[in-house]
Enzyme design. Structure first.
Site, PDB file in Angstrom:
ATOM      1  N   TYR A  81       0.826  -1.092   0.049  1.00  0.00           N
ATOM      2  CA  TYR A  81      -0.139   0.007  -0.113  1.00  0.00           C
ATOM      3  C   TYR A  81       0.759   1.395   0.035  1.00  0.00           C
ATOM      4  CZ  TYR A  81      -2.728   3.854   1.920  1.00  0.00           C
ATOM      5  OH  TYR A  81      -3.341   5.140   2.056  1.00  0.00           O
ATOM      6  N   GLY A 157      11.073  -2.752  -2.416  1.00  0.00           N
ATOM      7  CA  GLY A 157      10.673  -3.357  -3.735  1.00  0.00           C
ATOM      8  C   GLY A 157      11.509  -2.720  -4.617  1.00  0.00           C
ATOM      9  N   CYS A 186       3.173  -7.210   1.358  1.00  0.00           N
ATOM     10  CA  CYS A 186       4.461  -7.937   0.954  1.00  0.00           C
ATOM     11  C   CYS A 186       4.283  -9.577   1.185  1.00  0.00           C
ATOM     12  CB  CYS A 186       5.603  -7.551   1.647  1.00  0.00           C
ATOM     13  SG  CYS A 186       5.988  -5.742   1.523  1.00  0.00           S
TER      14      CYS A 186
END
Length: 235
Positions: A81, A157, A186
Site C-alpha cells: 500500500y 521493492g 508484502c
C-alpha cells in the site's frame, strides 16, 4: 555501497503534494535509462502518493475488491500500500559503478532505513527471511511456538535495469494503517506480524524531520547528495 571515486553527488529531490503513481513510474524509468546512458546523475526522489496499491512480480492473484486503485509494476516483491503519510523513496543508483550486487544493495537499503528511524527512538530490525524493516512488539501476542510479534515499518521493492536501480523504499511515517487491512502486505499474513508507523510508535516526527534523517543516513551509506536550487512542486 559508496560511489566510485570522482562520481557526481546523488541528486536529492523532495516532491511536494501527492504524486500520481503513473507519473512517478514514467519519471523513474526515464531517469534510470538516462543514468545507464551516462546522461544524468544518480537520484533519489522522495514522494507521497494518493491511496493506492502496487503489485510486484511475485504478487500473483490479488483481491478484486480493493478500496483503492491497483497498479501492476515490474518491481520485485508482492502487493503493498502507498498513501498520504508514507514517505516513498525512489532510489536510482548506478550499481555497475558502485557494486553490482543485488543482495548487497537490498542490505544497504535496509541499513539506511534502520539508521534513519533511530533518531526517533525506533529500533529497526533486519530479518534475513523477510525483506523490509521490522520493529519488535513485545506488547502484542506472539505467534506459533512463541515467535515474537513484530510489525513492519518500511517495505522494500526494487527493480534493476542495465544495473541501474529504481523503485525503492516505503517508510510509514503517519499513514492510515487501516488501509493495509485489505491486503497481506508484502505477502506476510501471519497474525503476529503486522504493520506499524513512526506515529503509532509514539514518534513525534514531521515529514520534514523524516526527510532530514533520511538524507543524513543516506549520505553515510551511499555517499554525498546535492539538492536542486528550488523546491520541486511535482515530478
Amino acid at each position: 555501497m559508496l560511489p566510485a571515486p570522482g562520481a557526481k553527488p546523488v541528486e536529492w529531490r523532495v516532491i511536494e503534494g501527492l504524486t500520481p503513481y503513473q507519473a512517478a513510474l514514467e519519471t523513474m524509468q526515464a531517469r534510470a535509462a538516462a543514468i545507464a546512458a551516462g546522461e544524468a546523475a544518480e537520484a533519489v526522489f522522495l514522494v507521497e502518493h494518493p491511496p493506492l496499491y502496487t503489485a510486484g512480480t511475485s504478487a500473483g492473484d490479488v483481491p478484486d475488491d480493493l478500496p483503492f486503485p491497483l497498479y501492476r509494476t515490474g518491481r520485485g516483491g508482492q502487493i503493498i500500500y502507498h498513501g498520504p503519510g508514507q514517505r516513498v523513496c525512489y532510489v536510482m543508483l548506478d550499481l555497475a559503478r558502485r557494486q553490482p550486487d543485488l543482495r548487497g544493495f537490498v542490505a544497504a537499503l535496509e541499513t539506511w532505513i534502520v539508521a534513519a528511524v533511530a533518531p526517533f527512538g525506533v529500533a529497526g530490525l533486519r530479518r534475513e527471511e523477510r525483506v523490509g524493516i521490522w520493529v519488535a512488539r513485545p506488547d502484542k501476542p506472539p505467534g506459533a511456538e512463541d515467535a515474537p510479534a513484530e510489525d513492519k515499518i518500511a517495505a522494500i521493492g526494487i527493480r534493476v535495469r542495465r544495473w541501474v536501480s529504481f523503485h525503492g523504499v516505503a517508510l510509514n511515517v503517519s499513514p492510515d494503517l487501516s488501509h493495509f487491512a485489505a491486503i497481506a502486505p508484502c505477502g506476510v499474513s501471519a497474525p503476529h506480524l503486522g504493520t506499524t508507523s513512526l506515529s503509532e510508535l509514539g514518534a513525534n516526527a514531521s515529514m520534514g524531520d523524516v526527510d532530514t534523517a533520511l538524507r543524513s543516513a543516506f549520505e553515510t551509506v551511499f555517499g554525498k547528495t546535492r539538492v536542486p536550487a528550488a523546491p520541486d512542486a511535482a515530478l
